[in-house]
Design a protein around this motif. Structure first.
Motif, PDB file in Angstrom:
ATOM      1  N   ASP A   1       5.257  -7.616  11.170  1.00  0.00           N
ATOM      2  CA  ASP A   1       5.063  -9.032  10.848  1.00  0.00           C
ATOM      3  C   ASP A   1       6.009  -9.956  11.611  1.00  0.00           C
ATOM      4  O   ASP A   1       5.883 -11.179  11.522  1.00  0.00           O
ATOM      5  CB  ASP A   1       5.234  -9.259   9.344  1.00  0.00           C
ATOM      6  CG  ASP A   1       4.073  -8.703   8.529  1.00  0.00           C
ATOM      7  OD1 ASP A   1       3.009  -8.431   9.117  1.00  0.00           O
ATOM      8  OD2 ASP A   1       4.234  -8.548   7.295  1.00  0.00           O
TER       9      ASP A   1
ATOM     10  N   SER B   1      15.317 -17.485   0.259  1.00  0.00           N
ATOM     11  CA  SER B   1      14.053 -16.898  -0.173  1.00  0.00           C
ATOM     12  C   SER B   1      14.014 -16.566  -1.661  1.00  0.00           C
ATOM     13  O   SER B   1      14.849 -15.798  -2.160  1.00  0.00           O
ATOM     14  CB  SER B   1      13.804 -15.630   0.642  1.00  0.00           C
ATOM     15  OG  SER B   1      12.606 -15.002   0.271  1.00  0.00           O
TER      16      SER B   1
ATOM     17  N   LEU C   1       6.697 -18.715  -3.100  1.00  0.00           N
ATOM     18  CA  LEU C   1       6.446 -18.612  -1.668  1.00  0.00           C
ATOM     19  C   LEU C   1       6.454 -19.974  -0.983  1.00  0.00           C
ATOM     20  O   LEU C   1       7.133 -20.167   0.032  1.00  0.00           O
ATOM     21  CB  LEU C   1       5.124 -17.894  -1.402  1.00  0.00           C
ATOM     22  CG  LEU C   1       4.706 -17.793   0.067  1.00  0.00           C
ATOM     23  CD1 LEU C   1       5.764 -17.061   0.887  1.00  0.00           C
ATOM     24  CD2 LEU C   1       3.343 -17.107   0.190  1.00  0.00           C
ATOM     25  N   ALA C   2       5.691 -20.928  -1.514  1.00  0.00           N
ATOM     26  CA  ALA C   2       5.613 -22.246  -0.873  1.00  0.00           C
ATOM     27  C   ALA C   2       6.992 -22.897  -0.795  1.00  0.00           C
ATOM     28  O   ALA C   2       7.378 -23.455   0.242  1.00  0.00           O
ATOM     29  CB  ALA C   2       4.637 -23.148  -1.631  1.00  0.00           C
TER      30      ALA C   2
ATOM     31  N   SER D   1       9.866 -21.349  -0.811  1.00  0.00           N
ATOM     32  CA  SER D   1      10.694 -20.571   0.116  1.00  0.00           C
ATOM     33  C   SER D   1      10.393 -20.941   1.567  1.00  0.00           C
ATOM     34  O   SER D   1      11.304 -21.054   2.397  1.00  0.00           O
ATOM     35  CB  SER D   1      10.470 -19.076  -0.097  1.00  0.00           C
ATOM     36  OG  SER D   1      10.891 -18.666  -1.381  1.00  0.00           O
ATOM     37  N   LEU D   2       9.110 -21.135   1.879  1.00  0.00           N
ATOM     38  CA  LEU D   2       8.725 -21.514   3.239  1.00  0.00           C
ATOM     39  C   LEU D   2       9.255 -22.901   3.587  1.00  0.00           C
ATOM     40  O   LEU D   2       9.751 -23.137   4.697  1.00  0.00           O
ATOM     41  CB  LEU D   2       7.213 -21.458   3.401  1.00  0.00           C
ATOM     42  CG  LEU D   2       6.564 -20.074   3.281  1.00  0.00           C
ATOM     43  CD1 LEU D   2       5.054 -20.182   3.373  1.00  0.00           C
ATOM     44  CD2 LEU D   2       7.099 -19.129   4.340  1.00  0.00           C
TER      45      LEU D   2
ATOM     46  N   ASP E   1       9.397 -12.664   2.393  1.00  0.00           N
ATOM     47  CA  ASP E   1       8.020 -12.826   2.878  1.00  0.00           C
ATOM     48  C   ASP E   1       8.039 -13.062   4.388  1.00  0.00           C
ATOM     49  O   ASP E   1       8.017 -14.204   4.861  1.00  0.00           O
ATOM     50  CB  ASP E   1       7.349 -13.993   2.140  1.00  0.00           C
ATOM     51  CG  ASP E   1       7.374 -13.789   0.635  1.00  0.00           C
ATOM     52  OD1 ASP E   1       6.667 -12.888   0.156  1.00  0.00           O
ATOM     53  OD2 ASP E   1       8.115 -14.512  -0.048  1.00  0.00           O
TER      54      ASP E   1
ATOM     55  N   LYS F   1       5.928 -12.261   7.120  1.00  0.00           N
ATOM     56  CA  LYS F   1       4.788 -12.764   7.884  1.00  0.00           C
ATOM     57  C   LYS F   1       4.622 -14.273   7.718  1.00  0.00           C
ATOM     58  O   LYS F   1       4.456 -15.014   8.698  1.00  0.00           O
ATOM     59  CB  LYS F   1       3.496 -12.063   7.474  1.00  0.00           C
ATOM     60  CG  LYS F   1       2.293 -12.460   8.325  1.00  0.00           C
ATOM     61  CD  LYS F   1       1.034 -11.724   7.895  1.00  0.00           C
ATOM     62  CE  LYS F   1      -0.112 -11.995   8.866  1.00  0.00           C
ATOM     63  NZ  LYS F   1      -0.401 -13.440   9.015  1.00  0.00           N
ATOM     64  N   GLU F   2       4.661 -14.729   6.485  1.00  0.00           N
ATOM     65  CA  GLU F   2       4.467 -16.154   6.210  1.00  0.00           C
ATOM     66  C   GLU F   2       5.596 -16.990   6.815  1.00  0.00           C
ATOM     67  O   GLU F   2       5.361 -18.083   7.348  1.00  0.00           O
ATOM     68  CB  GLU F   2       4.388 -16.386   4.699  1.00  0.00           C
ATOM     69  CG  GLU F   2       3.155 -15.770   4.039  1.00  0.00           C
ATOM     70  CD  GLU F   2       3.332 -14.312   3.647  1.00  0.00           C
ATOM     71  OE1 GLU F   2       2.451 -13.768   2.957  1.00  0.00           O
ATOM     72  OE2 GLU F   2       4.360 -13.699   4.038  1.00  0.00           O
ATOM     73  N   THR F   3       6.838 -16.464   6.746  1.00  0.00           N
ATOM     74  CA  THR F   3       7.964 -17.214   7.309  1.00  0.00           C
ATOM     75  C   THR F   3       7.905 -17.238   8.830  1.00  0.00           C
ATOM     76  O   THR F   3       8.216 -18.255   9.458  1.00  0.00           O
ATOM     77  CB  THR F   3       9.302 -16.620   6.835  1.00  0.00           C
ATOM     78  OG1 THR F   3       9.278 -16.436   5.417  1.00  0.00           O
ATOM     79  CG2 THR F   3      10.462 -17.541   7.196  1.00  0.00           C
TER      80      THR F   3
ATOM     81  N   ASP G   1       5.224 -17.250  10.615  1.00  0.00           N
ATOM     82  CA  ASP G   1       4.216 -18.271  10.947  1.00  0.00           C
ATOM     83  C   ASP G   1       4.795 -19.675  10.827  1.00  0.00           C
ATOM     84  O   ASP G   1       4.581 -20.530  11.697  1.00  0.00           O
ATOM     85  CB  ASP G   1       3.000 -18.132  10.030  1.00  0.00           C
ATOM     86  CG  ASP G   1       2.126 -16.928  10.360  1.00  0.00           C
ATOM     87  OD1 ASP G   1       2.347 -16.329  11.437  1.00  0.00           O
ATOM     88  OD2 ASP G   1       1.237 -16.602   9.559  1.00  0.00           O
ATOM     89  N   ALA G   2       5.514 -19.921   9.746  1.00  0.00           N
ATOM     90  CA  ALA G   2       6.102 -21.248   9.537  1.00  0.00           C
ATOM     91  C   ALA G   2       7.104 -21.589  10.636  1.00  0.00           C
ATOM     92  O   ALA G   2       7.143 -22.715  11.139  1.00  0.00           O
ATOM     93  CB  ALA G   2       6.777 -21.307   8.165  1.00  0.00           C
TER      94      ALA G   2
END
Length: 276
Positions: A48, A217, A234-235, A237-238, A256, A258-260, A262-263
């Protein structure tokens, strides 16, 4: 910056994936305290986009109890050895014990990450004798009691002074300044308001001239603000990760990945345009 045998470019934000091999960490305790589960999680985080894997064998959540030396060694060293055999990634050891630091270095760790900023006996000496970078974190008090009544004259300036003092001590012990990374210690002996004061003014810490690692996080500064459980952060944390990057953090420590990633890619694309 060189992390053991590996080099990471800290001109761009790097993502540190959290691997707690503990039964009682606040977010993922008990999930990865088995080598097979741990390796599978590392594979996912590396795929990720994590470039650092941070392994901890002792929970530092508020109220956490101390773990005996041998138990911590038994938790983290086999995992470090297994990761070293299978992955070409930077391994960070999250510990405050000199003996664990030394064993981790021998087993392949590339970064020492200490929430007590090398204040425990023997830690300065172990790091000084290595060539590894070290992350010094600010914490007021100790995990069992740190959230009971945190008090600062000025949280940003107090954290700054702490870092300046610890950097001086490290240099006197033979640890070159360019090997040091700073972690403001979000959630460690700080109220909700103090955490956000620190985040808003995090860029002031760049005056010290060292990279910043930010770990926000899933923390209570997000949960208490949004009135949500660990699984619902999650939201928040991002958002916190991007704000930390905007205010100068070069390493973001997250659950998280992968999501981070991407951000942060969106953040990096914006920064690239600003710098053009």
């Amino acid at each position: 910056m060189k992390f053991g045998t590996k080099q990471l470019d800290l001109s761009e934000v790097q993502i540190m994936g959290i691997l707690n091999v503990t039964p009682d960490s606040f977010s993922d305790g008990g999930n990865f305290n088995n080598i097979d589960h741990a390796i599978k999680q590392v594979q996912t985080m590396v795929n990720d986009g994590a470039t650092i894997i941070d392994i901890g064998g002792e929970s530092t959540r508020p109220g956490a109890v101390d773990v005996e030396l041998q138990e911590e060694l038994d938790r983290v060293i086999p995992v470090i050895e297994a990761i070293t055999e299978r992955f070409d990634t930077v391994i960070s050891i999250d510990t405050s014990k000199a003996e664990v630091m030394q064993a981790a270095i021998v087993s392949g760790a590339g970064l020492i990450n200490d929430v007590r900023a090398l204040q425990n006996e023997g830690c300065l000496d172990v790091v000084a004798k290595s060539d590894l970078p070290v992350c010094l974190m600010h914490m007021q008090g100790m995990p069992r009691t740190m959230q009971s009544a945190p008090h600062y004259i000025d949280v940003v300036q107090d954290v700054m002074r702490f870092f300046q003092q610890r950097i001086q001590v490290c240099e006197q012990a033979g640890i070159k300044k360019q090997r040091i990374i700073l972690d403001p210690g979000y959630g460690f002996g700080k109220t909700l308001e103090q955490n956000y004061q620190l985040l808003a003014n995090q860029s002031q810490l760049l005056q010290v001239g060292l990279p910043i690692l930010a770990g926000l996080s899933r923390k209570s500064m997000i949960g208490n603000l949004l009135n949500c459980s660990v699984e619902q952060r999650l939201a928040g944390s991002l958002s916190a990760a991007v704000l930390a990057a905007l205010n100068g953090a070069k390493i973001i420590r997250v659950h998280d990945v992968k999501e981070t990633v991407d951000a942060v890619k969106v953040f990096n694309a914006m920064v690239a345009q600003i710098n053009n």
